[in-house]
Design a protein around this motif. Sequence first.
Motif, PDB file in Angstrom:
ATOM      1  N   ILE A  34       0.828  -1.205   0.000  1.00 50.55           N
ATOM      2  CA  ILE A  34       0.000   0.000   0.000  1.00 50.55           C
ATOM      3  C   ILE A  34       0.865   1.259   0.000  1.00 50.55           C
ATOM      4  O   ILE A  34       0.392   2.348  -0.307  1.00 50.55           O
ATOM      5  N   PHE A  35       2.150   1.114   0.365  1.00 51.23           N
ATOM      6  CA  PHE A  35       3.051   2.259   0.357  1.00 51.23           C
ATOM      7  C   PHE A  35       3.679   2.475  -1.017  1.00 51.23           C
ATOM      8  O   PHE A  35       4.458   3.386  -1.203  1.00 51.23           O
ATOM      9  N   ASN A  36       3.359   1.624  -1.963  1.00 52.25           N
ATOM     10  CA  ASN A  36       4.138   1.619  -3.201  1.00 52.25           C
ATOM     11  C   ASN A  36       3.251   1.431  -4.423  1.00 52.25           C
ATOM     12  O   ASN A  36       3.460   0.528  -5.222  1.00 52.25           O
ATOM     13  N   THR A  37       2.259   2.278  -4.564  1.00 53.03           N
ATOM     14  CA  THR A  37       1.341   2.147  -5.692  1.00 53.03           C
ATOM     15  C   THR A  37       1.475   3.283  -6.704  1.00 53.03           C
ATOM     16  O   THR A  37       0.829   3.257  -7.745  1.00 53.03           O
ATOM     17  N   ASN A  38       2.310   4.280  -6.388  1.00 53.07           N
ATOM     18  CA  ASN A  38       2.357   5.474  -7.231  1.00 53.07           C
ATOM     19  C   ASN A  38       3.538   5.451  -8.210  1.00 53.07           C
ATOM     20  O   ASN A  38       4.391   6.326  -8.215  1.00 53.07           O
ATOM     21  N   TRP A  39       3.609   4.413  -9.034  1.00 54.29           N
ATOM     22  CA  TRP A  39       4.654   4.330 -10.046  1.00 54.29           C
ATOM     23  C   TRP A  39       4.078   3.751 -11.327  1.00 54.29           C
ATOM     24  O   TRP A  39       3.000   3.166 -11.337  1.00 54.29           O
ATOM     25  N   TYR A  40       4.790   3.941 -12.417  1.00 58.02           N
ATOM     26  CA  TYR A  40       4.404   3.353 -13.696  1.00 58.02           C
ATOM     27  C   TYR A  40       5.676   3.081 -14.492  1.00 58.02           C
ATOM     28  O   TYR A  40       6.764   3.562 -14.141  1.00 58.02           O
ATOM     29  N   GLU A  41       5.548   2.272 -15.538  1.00 56.64           N
ATOM     30  CA  GLU A  41       6.709   1.907 -16.349  1.00 56.64           C
ATOM     31  C   GLU A  41       6.712   2.657 -17.674  1.00 56.64           C
ATOM     32  O   GLU A  41       5.659   2.944 -18.252  1.00 56.64           O
ATOM     33  N   VAL A  42       7.909   2.943 -18.157  1.00 64.77           N
ATOM     34  CA  VAL A  42       8.108   3.671 -19.404  1.00 64.77           C
ATOM     35  C   VAL A  42       8.951   2.825 -20.348  1.00 64.77           C
ATOM     36  O   VAL A  42       9.959   2.234 -19.934  1.00 64.77           O
ATOM     37  N   ASP A  43       8.542   2.758 -21.607  1.00 64.94           N
ATOM     38  CA  ASP A  43       9.357   2.132 -22.642  1.00 64.94           C
ATOM     39  C   ASP A  43      10.430   3.138 -23.035  1.00 64.94           C
ATOM     40  O   ASP A  43      10.199   4.050 -23.829  1.00 64.94           O
ATOM     41  N   THR A  44      11.608   3.006 -22.467  1.00 61.72           N
ATOM     42  CA  THR A  44      12.655   4.019 -22.653  1.00 61.72           C
ATOM     43  C   THR A  44      13.205   4.049 -24.078  1.00 61.72           C
ATOM     44  O   THR A  44      13.886   4.998 -24.454  1.00 61.72           O
ATOM     45  N   ARG A  45      12.915   3.030 -24.866  1.00 60.61           N
ATOM     46  CA  ARG A  45      13.394   3.024 -26.256  1.00 60.61           C
ATOM     47  C   ARG A  45      12.715   4.113 -27.078  1.00 60.61           C
ATOM     48  O   ARG A  45      13.207   4.478 -28.154  1.00 60.61           O
ATOM     49  N   LYS A  46      11.595   4.651 -26.590  1.00 67.38           N
ATOM     50  CA  LYS A  46      10.838   5.648 -27.340  1.00 67.38           C
ATOM     51  C   LYS A  46      11.011   7.068 -26.791  1.00 67.38           C
ATOM     52  O   LYS A  46      10.390   7.999 -27.290  1.00 67.38           O
ATOM     53  N   VAL A  47      11.844   7.223 -25.788  1.00 66.84           N
ATOM     54  CA  VAL A  47      11.999   8.538 -25.175  1.00 66.84           C
ATOM     55  C   VAL A  47      12.986   9.379 -25.978  1.00 66.84           C
ATOM     56  O   VAL A  47      14.098   8.938 -26.275  1.00 66.84           O
ATOM     57  N   GLU A  48      12.586  10.600 -26.311  1.00 72.87           N
ATOM     58  CA  GLU A  48      13.446  11.504 -27.055  1.00 72.87           C
ATOM     59  C   GLU A  48      14.410  12.231 -26.113  1.00 72.87           C
ATOM     60  O   GLU A  48      14.112  12.451 -24.944  1.00 72.87           O
ATOM     61  N   THR A  49      15.563  12.614 -26.652  1.00 75.49           N
ATOM     62  CA  THR A  49      16.577  13.285 -25.836  1.00 75.49           C
ATOM     63  C   THR A  49      17.017  14.613 -26.467  1.00 75.49           C
ATOM     64  O   THR A  49      18.160  15.022 -26.336  1.00 75.49           O
ATOM     65  N   ALA A  50      16.112  15.258 -27.163  1.00 77.60           N
ATOM     66  CA  ALA A  50      16.478  16.487 -27.871  1.00 77.60           C
ATOM     67  C   ALA A  50      16.759  17.643 -26.920  1.00 77.60           C
ATOM     68  O   ALA A  50      17.568  18.514 -27.230  1.00 77.60           O
ATOM     69  N   HIS A  51      16.096  17.665 -25.769  1.00 79.30           N
ATOM     70  CA  HIS A  51      16.259  18.774 -24.828  1.00 79.30           C
ATOM     71  C   HIS A  51      17.152  18.336 -23.667  1.00 79.30           C
ATOM     72  O   HIS A  51      16.967  17.274 -23.069  1.00 79.30           O
TER      73      HIS A  51
END
Length: 363
Positions: free
Chosen positions: A22-39
């Motif tokens: 119950i202390f650990n419900t505020n997370w989600y996963e990201v597919d980092t292969r699709k993350v842009e790094t332009a900025h």
Amino acid sequence: MVGARSATSRYTRLREDLDRSIFNTNWYEVDTRKVETAHELSFADIFSGAGGLSVGFRAAAYAKMFSVEINEYASATIRTNFPGSVHFERPIEDITAQDMIGALAGRPLDVLAGGPPCQGFSVAGSRRIDDPRNKLFLEFCRAVEACQPKYFVMENVPGILTMQKGAVMEAILKRFEEIGYPDVSVRVLEAAEHGVPQLRTRAIFIGNRLGSKNPYPQPTHHKANYLSINDAIDDLKDAPRSASNNHEWTAHSAQFEERISRVPPGGSLYETYRDAFKRQYSGVPSMAAKENHGGVHIHHEKNRVLSARELARLQTFPDAFFFEGGMKKAYWQIGNAVPCRLAEKIALALRHAIRPDRPSLVS
């Protein structure tokens, strides 16, 4: 494969229990292969060691604003490899809020990262967050409070989550809430699941002051396609020693080499220090890279220990990254580092949250 199976399953139940907490419900996963790094984003690294976290965040297009490390050899390594950033080589207790804010040069801080030791929590009967032995954790909190980053990342050993039957974790979360970061989550990440040729688990705390859920990198590798130790270092096995790129290892006498030759995969040369001079398995990710009382793991094929450069490869440091202080100090720095590729994946996941204008990448 026996060694790989036992290592990867070690924290399976802990990870499952943690995800249901119950202390650990505020997370989600990201597919980092699709993350842009332009900025370009900004980060700071305290308790930096040789800079495993820093290498990963730099690879994810973050600008390093400052780092803190008391060890002179690790500090020399930081200066060699990050010549453009501010580095404080002194006890963190002696670095004022004004020092840290000044190093930011008026720029908001996106992420503050670090791995403070928490020895006081492990002492039987001690549950107090203000135990003097926990002063380095409290200094991490002070840095977070002073710099006001959008997110912080705190890494530690998974065992911290079960100390005092979970009371330690609750105390940590409470302290972060007190300094303005009520949205904190923690997950146990297996480095091999993120493209590291090594079985190494870390507890990763992420918190923010934005009222958001915390992003974690989605695994890209599973047991069937883990990178193996062979993938990482086989091209170095016959390369000559060279101090110029840290490809050095402990010199062995002919008698010592003969003793090593009789050590089977997973076995150790010694009964007492079984993590020192332990032979790696072939065809699977390496066992956790470490330096133990002057000893490192035995090569999976050669009758010698791993070189410092081979150990660095297992931690996914780039070959151009040079460790100062000589072979023994390099071993220590590398063994204590966070795998660079794991740090990069965490940094990329955070990018998704810091840049909410990006397309949704939630799994």
